[in-house]
Design an enzyme around this catalytic site. Structure first.
Site, short mmCIF file in Angstrom:
data_model
loop_
_atom_site.label_atom_id
_atom_site.label_comp_id
_atom_site.label_asym_id
_atom_site.label_seq_id
_atom_site.Cartn_x
_atom_site.Cartn_y
_atom_site.Cartn_z
N ASP A 53 64.23 61.07 52.95
CA ASP A 53 64.68 61.04 51.92
C ASP A 53 65.53 62.04 51.68
O ASP A 53 66.68 61.45 51.10
CB ASP A 53 63.63 61.87 50.33
CG ASP A 53 62.12 61.53 51.02
OD1 ASP A 53 62.22 60.16 50.66
OD2 ASP A 53 61.41 61.83 50.23
N SER A 102 68.41 61.87 35.67
CA SER A 102 67.82 62.61 37.53
C SER A 102 68.31 63.63 37.65
O SER A 102 69.87 63.59 37.15
CB SER A 102 67.83 60.85 38.56
OG SER A 102 69.20 61.22 38.83
N LYS A 135 59.63 71.68 42.36
CA LYS A 135 60.26 69.95 42.27
C LYS A 135 58.97 69.64 42.57
O LYS A 135 58.52 69.44 43.33
CB LYS A 135 61.36 69.48 42.99
CG LYS A 135 61.58 68.00 42.18
CD LYS A 135 63.29 67.87 42.64
CE LYS A 135 64.18 66.52 42.45
NZ LYS A 135 62.73 65.40 42.24
N GLU A 196 55.48 66.23 35.00
CA GLU A 196 54.98 65.18 36.37
C GLU A 196 53.29 65.02 36.55
O GLU A 196 53.22 66.06 35.82
CB GLU A 196 55.80 66.21 37.69
CG GLU A 196 55.84 65.63 38.39
CD GLU A 196 57.28 64.50 39.09
OE1 GLU A 196 57.86 64.03 38.25
OE2 GLU A 196 57.47 64.06 39.81
N LYS A 313 66.92 75.58 36.28
CA LYS A 313 67.73 75.47 34.67
C LYS A 313 68.56 76.25 34.78
O LYS A 313 68.43 76.95 34.73
CB LYS A 313 67.03 74.01 33.97
CG LYS A 313 66.05 73.65 34.67
CD LYS A 313 65.15 73.42 34.67
CE LYS A 313 64.00 71.64 34.84
NZ LYS A 313 62.25 71.49 33.90
N CYS A 431 48.33 57.47 88.73
CA CYS A 431 48.77 58.40 88.28
C CYS A 431 49.71 58.91 88.14
O CYS A 431 50.48 59.25 89.63
CB CYS A 431 47.56 59.60 88.50
SG CYS A 431 48.01 61.44 88.29
N CYS A 449 42.97 60.00 84.94
CA CYS A 449 43.39 60.26 86.53
C CYS A 449 41.63 60.57 87.10
O CYS A 449 41.22 61.87 86.87
CB CYS A 449 44.42 60.92 87.33
SG CYS A 449 44.46 61.88 88.69
S1 IVH Z 1 63.64 68.45 34.66
C1 IVH Z 1 66.96 65.90 33.89
N1 IVH Z 1 61.83 69.54 36.23
O1 IVH Z 1 62.74 64.98 39.57
C2 IVH Z 1 66.10 66.54 33.59
N2 IVH Z 1 61.91 67.58 37.04
O2 IVH Z 1 65.69 64.02 39.70
C3 IVH Z 1 64.77 66.51 33.65
N3 IVH Z 1 60.92 66.55 38.55
O3 IVH Z 1 62.60 62.36 37.65
C4 IVH Z 1 63.84 66.59 35.08
N4 IVH Z 1 59.52 68.75 39.33
O4 IVH Z 1 60.30 63.50 37.92
C5 IVH Z 1 62.68 68.65 35.92
N5 IVH Z 1 60.78 70.74 37.49
C6 IVH Z 1 60.95 69.68 37.30
C7 IVH Z 1 60.66 68.60 37.89
C8 IVH Z 1 61.35 67.29 37.50
C9 IVH Z 1 60.10 66.94 39.80
C10 IVH Z 1 61.82 65.55 39.56
C11 IVH Z 1 61.33 64.31 37.56
C12 IVH Z 1 62.15 63.87 37.61
C13 IVH Z 1 63.72 64.19 38.93
C14 IVH Z 1 64.99 63.93 38.29
#
Ligand code: IVH
Length: 689
Positions: A53, A102, A135, A196, A313, A431, A449
Site C-alpha cells: 500500500d 478519497s 482509519k 466503514e 479532519k 549438513c 542433521c
Molecule cells: S472520511 C473524504 N473517516 O478512507 C472524507 N474515511 O480515502 C470521507 N476511511 O473511502 C471519508 N476510515 O473508506 C473517513 N474515519 C474515517 C475513515 C475513512 C476509513 C476510508 C473510507 C474512505 C477512504 C478515503
C-alpha cells in the site's frame, strides 16, 4: 489486462525534483498512470496486489505532485481523478448524491504540520480544532434514511456510482433499520451518512478456519472478507458473515443544524447509529493531533479490528467549506497512514540454520527492508514444503510481512519481477556445518542433521544449557561460548565444570576479575534445582512447564531414565509425542554419558517438586492479575507449580481461583462473569499455609 504485463514498470523510479521540462513530465506522468492503473487492476480485479500500500501511495503522491506542477497535463481520466474500482452492475447501480471522495494520505509528521500550516493560513485562524478518527481498513458505504427508515445503501464504487447493497446492509445487526428518536434534533426527512463496514480480526480468523474446514477458499485479509461479504448477490450469505460498522460522516450536516463534525459524531448515537466513541478524539491544536497519532499507533495491535492509520479532519463545517476540494480529495482532511506492515524486498540468498536438536531451517537473507519501523534482513522460510508451495526462489522479489510479532514472513514471490536469473532452492543433502548426510521427512516439512556432535548443535545446546531459565550462567553469551569451543576448552556442557581460571585468562577478552566471576557463576549453577536441569538438557518438547511436570512425577534423573512410554503417558499432561521424545532421548548412549558426567561434576539437583513434599495446591488452576506484594509473577508461578498447582494466563471455566491484587484488570471481570472464585493475596497465602 494481461496480468504478467512486462511492459509496465512495477515501480517507475522517479524523482519529480529532477524533471525540468514539460516533455519529461509528460513521459513520467504517462508511465506513472500506466503503473497505477495496472496496480488498481491487480488490487481490485485480481485481488492479488504485487506492491505494498505504501508503494502505491508513493506512486499516487508523485503523480499528484506532477499534475499540480503541470496542470496542463492533468486529464479527466487520470487515476488522480478517479476513486476505487468499477462497480459490479449485477448488484444494481446507485448514483451517490455527492461524490464519495478519497483522502489524501501522508506518512510523515512533517506532512501533517504542513497541512496544519495551510489550514491556518487559508482559514486565517490560530488553531483550528481537529477531529481524529481511526482509519478503518474495511469498505466504505453510504446509507440513506428517509423519514427515519433505511431505504438505500451503496458501496463507493467509482466514487460517482456505487453498487446497491441495500438488502445486504440490512443484515448488519448493529445498524438500525429505523432511526431512534432520542435526539433533541428531529429525525431529518432525508439523512445520508457514510461509514466503514468491517470484520473484526478474531471473527475473521474464525470464519477463515471454518471455510478451510469446509474446503472453501479462505480470504486474504479482513478487508477482502468484508468486501466480498457485502457484495453478495444473496443477502442470506451476507447475513452469515460477522459484519460490523462505524459511521464517520454525515452529508449536508448544516442543513440538519450541525455546525461541527464533533457535534455530528455526538448526535449520531442518539439516533442509534454507531460511532467510535472510544477512539474518536477532539484535538485543539496540531500537537494534540500528533499525540493522538501516537496513541492510535500504540492501541492498534490491541484493537479488535484493523486500522491502517488515523484520519484527521477539520472540525468546523464552515472551515471545511472554505478549504474545499482538490483533485478528489477534501482539503480539510488527511489520512495519516501507519508505516506499512508489508513491504517488498529481495531474497539475496537462502542460508541454512542448524538448531540445537539438529533441525535444519532455511532462512531468507533479505535486502534490508524497513517494516513498521523495524529493519528486517532475514525471514524464516520454515521448510522445503513451504518453499515449494509458495514457489520461492533465490533472487526473487518477495512480499514480506511483519505479522503481530517481530518475526517477518515471506508472503509470496512477485513472479512478474522475475528475469530468469532466479534459482529454485533445495535443502542441502549434507549438513552445512558438519557435512553429515541429512534426513528429510517424506512430507518435506522436517530436515535433520543426525550428528549430535555437529558443531552447530553443540553450540546451540551449550547456549541453551547456560540460558536464564536453564542453568542461568551469566556472562556466557554466544561469542564467549564460541571462543571456548574454538580453543577446545569445552565441547560438552560438563566441560564447563572443569574449566580453570588460568585457562579462561588465556582468552584475549577475559581478565582476572571476569574469569573469577564466570567461575563463581558456574559454581553457583551446580545448585540449580532438578526441573531447571531437566529443561537445560534440551530434550525435545520439554519446556519450562513440562520440566516441572516431570520433576513432580520423578524424584531423580535415574527414575526418569527408567520410565517407559506407558509410565510417561499415564501422567495427565504427557501425550504420546512428548513421551516418545523423552524415551528416545534417554535411549541415546551419548546423552546418558553427558548426564553421568554432569552428575559427577557435583550438581546437587534438589527437587522442590518431589511428591514427598506437601502439595496443598494439587490439581488447582490459578490466574494472577494485578500486583502482589510478596512475589513477582514468575516467582508465584513457580511456587504454585511446586505446590502441585498450575498458573495460567487467561481465565477459563477450568480456572479454580483468580488471585486479584491492586490494579487488577479485565481478568477480574472475566472471572466475575464466569463465576470463578476471586481471592486476594492474603487468602492465597492461607491456601498455601
Ligand atoms: S472520511 C473524504 N473517516 O478512507 C472524507 N474515511 O480515502 C470521507 N476511511 O473511502 C471519508 N476510515 O473508506 C473517513 N474515519 C474515517 C475513515 C475513512 C476509513 C476510508 C473510507 C474512505 C477512504 C478515503
Amino acid at each position: 489486462m494481461n496480468d504478467t504485463n512486462k511492459d509496465i514498470e512495477r515501480k517507475p523510479d522517479i524523482d519529480p525534483g529532477e524533471i525540468s521540462s514539460e516533455d519529461e513530465a509528460r513521459k513520467t506522468i504517462n508511465s506513472l498512470r500506466k503503473a497505477i492503473r495496472y496496480h488498481d487492476y491487480r488490487y481490485y480485479v485480481k485481488d492479488d496486489p504485487i506492491i505494498s500500500d505504501a508503494e502505491y501511495d508513493q506512486l499516487m503522491q508523485t503523480l499528484e505532485k506532477l499534475e499540480e506542477e503541470y496542470p496542463g497535463l492533468r486529464t479527466e481520466d487520470s487515476p488522480t481523478q478517479k476513486v476505487g474500482g468499477e462497480p459490479n452492475e449485477e448488484l444494481g447501480l446507485v448514483d451517490h448524491p455527492e461524490p464519495m471522495l478519497s483522502l489524501k494520505s501522508v506518512s510523515l509528521e512533517q506532512d501533517v504540520r504542513n497541512f496544519d500550516e495551510t489550514c491556518r493560513k487559508e482559514l486565517d485562524t490560530d488553531d483550528p480544532v481537529y477531529i481524529c478518527e481511526p482509519k478503518y481498513d474495511g469498505l466504505a458505504v453510504e446509507i440513506i434514511y428517509e423519514n427515519g427508515r433505511l431505504t438505500q445503501a451503496s458501496t463507493r464504487g467509482d466514487g460517482q456510482t456505487g453498487e446497491d447493497i441495500t438488502d445486504n446492509i440490512k443484515t448488519i445487526g448493529e445498524l438500525p433499520l429505523h432511526l431512534l428518536k432520542e435526539s433533541e434534533k428531529d429525525v431529518p426527512e432525508t439523512l445520508v451518512i457514510r461509514g466503514e463496514v468491517f470484520i473484526p480480526k478474531n471473527e475473521f480468523e474464525e470464519m477463515n478456519k471454518q471455510r478451510a474446514e469446509e474446503d472453501k477458499k479462505t480470504f486474504a485479509n479482513p478487508r477482502n472478507a468484508a468486501s466480498g461479504s457485502l457484495r453478495q448477490l444473496d443477502p442470506k450469505v451476507t447475513a452469515e458473515r460477522p459484519l460490523h460498522i462505524y459511521i464517520f460522516q454525515m452529508l449536508s450536516p448544516q442543513d440538519h443544524g450541525f455546525k461541527s463534525h464533533w457535534k455530528v459524531l455526538q448526535s449520531l448515537p442518539k439516533w442509534g447509529l454507531k460511532v467510535n466513541e472510544e477512539l474518536n478524539k477532539k484535538c485543539s491544536n496540531i500537537d494534540e493531533v500528533i499525540e493522538a497519532y501516537k496513541e492510535f499507533s500504540e492501541a492498534r495491535e490491541d484493537l479488535p479490528y484493523e486500522i491502517d492509520g488515523m484520519v484527521c479532519k477539520i472540525n468546523k463545517f464552515e472551515h471545511q467549506q472554505a478549504l474545499g476540494v482538490r483533485s478528489n480529495n477534501p482539503r480539510w482532511a488527511l489520512a495519516w497512514k501507519f508505516p506499512p506492515k508489508r513491504e517488498t524486498s529481495k531474497i539475496n540468498k537462502i542460508k541454512i540454520q542448524v538448531g540445537r536438536t539438529g533441525k535444519l531451517t532455511p532462512v531468507a537473507q533479505l535486502e534490508p527492508v524497513n517494516i513498521a519501523g523495524v529493519t528486517m534482513t532475514r525471514a524464516s522460510l520454515h521448510n522445503q514444503h513451504e518453499i515449494d508451495e509458495k514457489d520461492i526462489r533465490v533472487g526473487d522479489t518477495v512480499l514480506v510481512e511483519r505479522a503481530g510479532d517481530v518475526i517477518p514472513q515471506v508472503v509470496k514471490p512477485i513472479k512478474d519481477e522475475r528475469d530468469g536469473s532466479e534459482e529454485k532452492f533445495s535443502m542441502p543433502e549434507e549438513c552445512p556445518v558438519c557435512g553429515a548426510e541429512v534426513v528429510m521427512s517424506d512430507d518435506k516439512k522436517q530436515t535433520h542433521c543426525p550428528n549430535i556432535n555437529c558443531e552447530a548443535q553443540v553450540l546451540e545446546r551449550l547456549k541453551h544449557f547456560v540460558s536464564k531459565d536453564a542453568m542461568d550462567i551469566e556472562g556466557l553469551g554466544e561469542k564467549r561460548i564460541k571462543k571456548l569451543l574454538d580453543h577446545d576448552l569445552i565441547s560438552q556442557p560438563q566441560d564447563l565444570y572443569s574449566i580453570t581460571e588460568d585457562e579462561l585468562k588465556k582468552l584475549d577478552d577475559i581478565a582476572e576479575k571476569t574469569a573469577q566471576n564466570l567461575l563463581k557463576e558456574i559454581e553457583n549453577s551446580k545448585n540449580k534445582p532438578f526441573d531447571r536441569f531437566l529443561y537445560a538438557l534440551g530434550i525435545p518438547h520439554v519446556g519450562n512447564h513440562m520440566s516441572r511436570v516431570l520433576a513432580r512425577n520423578f524424584t531423580t534423573i535415574n527414575d526418569l531414565e527408567k520410565a517407559d512410554k506407558g509410565k510417561l503417558t499415564d501422567i495427565d499432561e504427557i501425550g504420546p509425542e512428548v513421551a516418545s521424545a523423552i524415551t528416545v532421548f534417554f535411549a541415546e548412549e551419548n546423552n546418558l554419558k553427558v548426564i553421568e558426567n554432569l552428575m559427577e561434576s557435583g550438581l546437587t539437583l534438589e527437587n522442590p517438586y518431589s511428591e514427598q513434599k506437601e502439595q496443598p495446591l494439587a490439581g488447582l488452576k490459578f490466574v494472577f492479575t494485578g500486583n502482589l506484594e510478596e512475589w513477582t509473577r514468575d516467582e508465584v508461578k513457580e511456587l504454585v507449580e511446586q505446590l502441585g498447582g498450575r498458573a495460567t494466563s487467561s481465565v477459563s471455566n477450568e480456572t479454580d481461583y483468580v488471585v486479584a491484587g491492586p490494579g487488577a484488570g479485565t481478568k477480574r471481570d472475566d472471572a466475575k462473569e464466569m463465576g470463578v472464585q476471586i481471592i486476594d493475596e492474603e487468602e492465597f497465602k492461607k491456601l498455601i499455609d
